[in-house]
Structures are given as structure tokens and as C-alpha cells.
Write a protein that holds these residues in place. Structure first.
Motif, mmCIF file in Angstrom:
data_model
loop_
_atom_site.group_PDB
_atom_site.id
_atom_site.type_symbol
_atom_site.label_atom_id
_atom_site.label_comp_id
_atom_site.label_asym_id
_atom_site.label_seq_id
_atom_site.Cartn_x
_atom_site.Cartn_y
_atom_site.Cartn_z
ATOM 1 N N SER A 1 11.062 1.934 -2.463
ATOM 2 C CA SER A 1 11.172 3.189 -1.718
ATOM 3 C C SER A 1 9.870 3.977 -1.749
ATOM 4 O O SER A 1 9.710 4.949 -1.004
ATOM 5 C CB SER A 1 12.304 4.049 -2.308
ATOM 6 O OG SER A 1 12.021 4.402 -3.658
ATOM 7 N N ARG A 2 8.933 3.559 -2.580
ATOM 8 C CA ARG A 2 7.665 4.271 -2.723
ATOM 9 C C ARG A 2 6.552 3.538 -1.975
ATOM 10 O O ARG A 2 6.746 2.497 -1.371
ATOM 11 C CB ARG A 2 7.325 4.395 -4.209
ATOM 12 C CG ARG A 2 8.448 5.000 -5.055
ATOM 13 C CD ARG A 2 8.659 6.477 -4.780
ATOM 14 N NE ARG A 2 7.599 7.247 -5.388
ATOM 15 C CZ ARG A 2 7.603 7.645 -6.655
ATOM 16 N NH1 ARG A 2 8.615 7.327 -7.452
ATOM 17 N NH2 ARG A 2 6.601 8.357 -7.136
ATOM 18 N N ASP A 3 5.337 4.133 -2.047
ATOM 19 C CA ASP A 3 4.199 3.550 -1.333
ATOM 20 C C ASP A 3 3.724 2.244 -1.943
ATOM 21 O O ASP A 3 3.073 1.440 -1.273
ATOM 22 C CB ASP A 3 3.021 4.544 -1.311
ATOM 23 C CG ASP A 3 3.307 5.761 -0.456
ATOM 24 O OD1 ASP A 3 4.206 5.661 0.406
ATOM 25 O OD2 ASP A 3 2.651 6.793 -0.646
ATOM 26 N N ARG B 1 7.866 1.697 1.088
ATOM 27 C CA ARG B 1 8.481 2.800 1.832
ATOM 28 C C ARG B 1 9.763 2.351 2.530
ATOM 29 O O ARG B 1 10.004 2.664 3.693
ATOM 30 C CB ARG B 1 7.491 3.403 2.834
ATOM 31 C CG ARG B 1 6.271 4.032 2.180
ATOM 32 C CD ARG B 1 5.297 4.618 3.190
ATOM 33 N NE ARG B 1 4.720 3.564 4.035
ATOM 34 C CZ ARG B 1 3.699 2.794 3.679
ATOM 35 N NH1 ARG B 1 3.134 2.967 2.494
ATOM 36 N NH2 ARG B 1 3.235 1.860 4.487
ATOM 37 N N SER B 2 10.569 1.611 1.806
ATOM 38 C CA SER B 2 11.823 1.067 2.353
ATOM 39 C C SER B 2 12.949 1.345 1.366
ATOM 40 O O SER B 2 13.030 0.703 0.318
ATOM 41 C CB SER B 2 11.701 -0.438 2.603
ATOM 42 O OG SER B 2 10.643 -0.725 3.497
ATOM 43 N N ARG B 3 13.793 2.290 1.684
ATOM 44 C CA ARG B 3 14.883 2.668 0.776
ATOM 45 C C ARG B 3 16.170 1.946 1.162
ATOM 46 O O ARG B 3 16.578 1.969 2.328
ATOM 47 C CB ARG B 3 15.107 4.178 0.821
ATOM 48 C CG ARG B 3 16.168 4.675 -0.175
ATOM 49 C CD ARG B 3 16.288 6.192 -0.118
ATOM 50 N NE ARG B 3 15.056 6.837 -0.515
ATOM 51 C CZ ARG B 3 14.712 7.078 -1.778
ATOM 52 N NH1 ARG B 3 15.523 6.692 -2.769
ATOM 53 N NH2 ARG B 3 13.586 7.681 -2.054
#
Length: 488
Positions: A228-230, A258-260
Motif C-alpha cells: 500500500s506504500r510507495d 501503492r496498491s491497497r
């Protein structure tokens, strides 16, 4: 030495939870003459030994062998006979029997738990199987009651002069991605697999997610890491995280930044993970590695006057005291640092403090930690974020392992040594090592940080040639040279 209370009796210690914080505290308290009872429901060693640290690092040990062989045997001139019939579709030269690996994992974990139990009982402590909880406020004589509920529902009441809460934590779950133990898994369930996941989706790119993603990639799974982060390992040194992410991608891992993940569901023999932006990814298995929740419910904390943070963690001070007199806490349930070494230190400090022995408050700036990926990432003391954020003024030098002669001989291409020191004095205040066995290489830097050694002292100490540790001395020499240049 006999630990005595105010009434002249032998001090009674009750420890709820048998993980590193609990069993190390039990050993200390017993050695100091206290009457110790450890209340535990799963087996001494706790999650660290039974479902987390020991099992995962045992699995990773097998993955390390696979990675080392796959990545460097050609460069080192090793020839492997391969009787693959179709030269256009070569099979993997080395494979893994995951069922056998996992049976070994469980066997070693149980053996370690039994060894710990033997050590604790040999020291004179009593181990009581069950779940413990505090029963109200302190009695007039300063003691407390602990209710222990056994598996059959029977209860026993213990009287304690001091209580240590060391109940650990458990995997956090996403409401729409509930583990089933077969296709959707948390990190305690992966050791029940008999066959290697063909396509594994790992949700979560923190330490646990990165370690398992790297391990299963090495074992032969096709891995997708959902972050979920960079970047991977957002809480670690950014230079180190960049190296690891590059290695992951180069080895074929699909890293989705960047994918939650919003949900995960079984569709036949596959799992579909839906991301928050609507994208859907599919695999044969999914590992949810989205953090942990402290085991602080059902302990009678509110009635005992123990303050709990909004996160569910128990508040403690630097000597492991809670807000309730005579009640201490240690380990993951406190949220201080999710490391077995820190839990053990918190437990020992609690007993030293209550039993009147010499004690130094917990100092997190001297804690060394390690991420057991390949390469490993080890850190201690001041971080790059502290320096970049202006919290700490430090000089920094980073030296790639590519320049190290031993690394060249071993075919090691990825990694570095980084050291932070104070300007002016040259005192070492932190370091990062990214390398195979970084967990071993960080120790000299940890000693330097803990003892306020200078880069000059590190630089002047002999190192073996050739060795990976030679890079530590070389970084120290460069920092010392820079210090002299600034002074000149």
C-alpha cells in the motif's frame, strides 16, 4: 539471594504469557530468589518460538540455500548436470519439498519450546497451563490476585506481589479477507502447507510480508507482493529498501506499489484479491501480512487500573511499569518494539526493578534489528530518517559491497555498509548493513553504538582480509578522514 517482600515472605511473581518477555523474566526472578509462576496457554516460547520468529527463520534458512545456489553457482564456476529432456524448457535444477520443510520447521519450534520449558522449571519456576487475568485492584497488603482458567474451565487463584503481562499479539485480519487456513493464510498457518504455492499473493510489504515474499520466491513460487506504500519496507532505511526491492524485481517478483488490498476471496482452487482501485489479481494462495494486534483483551486491565492506549497496547515506562502499582508489561503487547530481544530485555528489566537489583532503563537507541530477507537488512541506533528529518546531526558514509574483495569472491553483488557518526567527536551513533548474514555483521557497530566508540577506534581495529567486515572498518576510515578534513 532471597527476594523478600515487605512482610518478610519470599516474593511471589506471576507472569502471564510465556514468550521471550515472560520466560526471560521468569529466569531472572527465579535466580533472584522469587517464587515464580508462569501462566501460559500455548507453550513456552510464545508466538516467537511456535508460530513466528523461529519457524519463519527456519523456513528462510532453506530459502537462503536455494537463493545462493540459483544466483551464484554459474558465476562461481559450478557445473550442474541437468537431464531435462527439452532444452527449450529447462526444469529447475534444484527443487524443494515444502511438506518436509514445514515438518522440520514445526519439529524445531517444538524442540525449542521444550528446551525453554526445561530451563524455566530447572530454575525453580512453576509453569501453569491456562489463561490468566488480573482480578481487581491491589489488596491492602500490596498483593494482587490473578485468576487462571484452565482449558477445562476450572479456575485457580494466585496471589502475587508483582505481575508481569507478556501476552504478545496475533495477526491482524482484514474483514473481507478472512484466512481459511488453506488458500487464504496468515503467517501462523503457512506451516501447514504440504505443497509449494504455485502463485502466491503476499498482502503487506512490511517486515513479515517482505520476508515471506522473498522466501517463497526463492523456494520456487511465483510471487506478487502487494504494497500500500510507495516502496517495500516503508519503515526501514530507504537505501536498504531500494536495494531489496531491486533484488525482488530482478528475481522475477511482481511488486505492486501503492496498491491497497480491499478483499480476498476463494474462487474454486484459486484466490482473487481485489484492490481498492478495483483491479483484481489472481493466485493459487494469498498470505495476509498486514500487521499484528496486541493480546490485551480479557486481562482485567481496566479493573486493575492498567492504562491501555487507543491501539490496544499497554502503556509502560522505561522500566516496564504500567500505571497500576505492582503490574509490569513486556513484549509485543506494549507496542514498544516488536522484537524478541526487546521483549526479553523488558521482562528482565521489570524483574530487576521490582526485586531491587541494579537496573538500567530501556534504551531503544542501542537496539539492533534485522530483516531476514536476501540480502538481509540490519540496523542499529540513529536512522537515515532521523538525519534527513533534522532530528539528529550526523555524518554519513555508505560503501557498496561491490568494492569488497570477499564479496567479489563470493559473487555478492547487492548490499552496502552505512555508518552514522557525530560531527566533531566522531562517535558512532548508528549503522545499516545490507548483506548476506547482515544480522551477524551488525554486531561490531552495535558494540560501538552501545559503548560510544569513535570511528577512529573502529578504523584502527584489525579486520581479517579478505572479509565482509572489512567494509565496516573502511567506512569508519572514510568517516575519520572526513572528520580530519573538516577540522583542517
Amino acid at each position: 539471594m532471597v527476594a523478600c517482600g515487605t512482610m518478610g515472605h519470599v516474593t511471589r511473581i506471576v507472569i502471564i504469557g510465556g514468550g521471550p518477555g515472560g520466560y526471560e523474566a521468569a529466569l531472572v526472578a527465579a535466580q533472584l530468589g522469587a517464587e515464580v509462576t508462569v501462566v501460559d496457554c500455548d507453550g513456552l516460547g510464545g508466538a516467537s518460538v511456535l508460530t513466528d520468529c523461529v519457524p519463519s527463520k527456519t523456513l528462510i534458512a532453506t530459502a537462503e540455500v536455494m537463493t545462493t545456489f540459483d544466483s551464484s553457482y554459474e558465476e562461481l564456476g559450478i557445473i550442474v548436470e541437468d537431464d531435462t529432456p527439452d532444452p527449450d524448457s529447462p526444469a529447475r535444477v534444484v527443487g524443494v519439498d515444502l511438506g518436509k520443510v514445514n515438518r522440520r520447521v514445526k519439529r524445531l519450534a517444538l524442540a525449542q519450546s521444550h528446551d525453554i520449558t526445561a530451563s524455566v522449571t530447572r530454575a525453580g519456576a512453576r509453569v501453569l497451563r491456562g489463561r490468566g487475568r488480573l482480578d481487581g485492584q491491589q489488596d491492602l497488603d500490596g498483593s494482587r490476585k490473578v485468576i487462571v482458567t484452565a482449558a477445562d474451565g476450572t479456575e485457580e487463584t494466585l496471589t502475587a506481589d508483582a505481575v508481569l503481562l507478556a501476552t504478545g499479539g496475533h495477526p491482524r485480519e482484514v474483514p473481507d479477507a478472512q484466512p481459511d487456513g488453506e488458500r487464504i493464510l496468515n503467517w501462523t498457518q503457512v506451516y501447514d502447507l504440504d505443497e509449494l504455492p504455485e502463485e502466491l499473493i503476499v498482502v503487506g510489504s512490511g517486515v513479515t510480508g517482505a520476508e515471506f515474499a522473498g522466501a517463497y520466491q526463492a523456494l520456487g513460487s511465483k510471487v506478487t507482493l502487494v504494497s500500500s506504500r510507495d516502496r517495500v519496507l516503508p519503515g526501514e532505511d530507504p537505501d536498504a529498501a531500494a536495494v531489496l526491492e531491486d533484488v525482488f524485481r530482478r528475481r522475477g517478483m511482481n511488486v505492486m506499489a501503492r496498491s491497497r488490498a480491499a478483499s480476498a476471496k476463494r474462487v474454486g482452487d484459486r484466490v482473487e484479491v481485489t484492490l481498492s482501485d478495483g483491479r483484481v489479481i489472481s493466485g493459487t494462495h494469498c498470505l495476509m501480512a498486514v500487521g499484528a494486534i496486541p493480546n490485551s483483551e480479557g486481562l482485567g486491565l481496566e479493573g486493575a487500573g492498567v492504562r491501555v492506549k487507543d491501539s490496544g497496547h499497554i502503556w509502560t515506562d522505561k522500566v516496564s511499569r504500567t500505571t497500576a502499582p505492582g503490574v509490569y508489561a513486556a513484549g509485543d503487547v506494549t507496542g514498544v518494539f516488536a522484537l524478541a530481544s526487546v521483549a526479553a530485555m523488558q521482562g528482565r528489566i521489570a524483574m530487576y526493578h521490582f526485586l531491587g537489583d541494579a537496573v538500567a532503563p530501556l534504551n531503544l537507541k542501542t537496539v539492533s534489528s534485522n530483516v531476514f530477507t536476501d540480502p538481509e537488512i540490519a540496523t542499529v541506533g540513529v536512522s537515515q530518517a532521523d538525519v534527513d528529518g533534522g532530528k539528529f546531526d550526523a555524518r554519513v558514509v555508505k560503501l557498496p559491497l561491490l568494492r569488497n574483495p570477499r564479496a567479489k569472491m563470493q559473487g555478492i553483488r547487492d548490499g552496502f555498509v552505512k555508518i552514522f557518526c557525530r560531527p566533531g567527536t566522531g562517535i558512532v551513533v548508528g549503522g545499516v548493513v545490507v548483506a548476506p548474514r547482515a544480522s551477524e555483521l551488525i554486531h561490531p557497530i552495535s558494540i560501538a553504538v552501545d559503548n560510544n566508540l569513535t570511528v577512529e577506534q573502529i578504523a584502527n581495529a584489525f579486520t581479517v582480509y579478505p572479509s565482509l567486515s572489512g567494509s565496516i572498518a573502511e567506512v569508519a576510515r572514510q568517516l575519520h578522514t572526513r572528520k580530519l578534513a573538516e577540522e583542517g
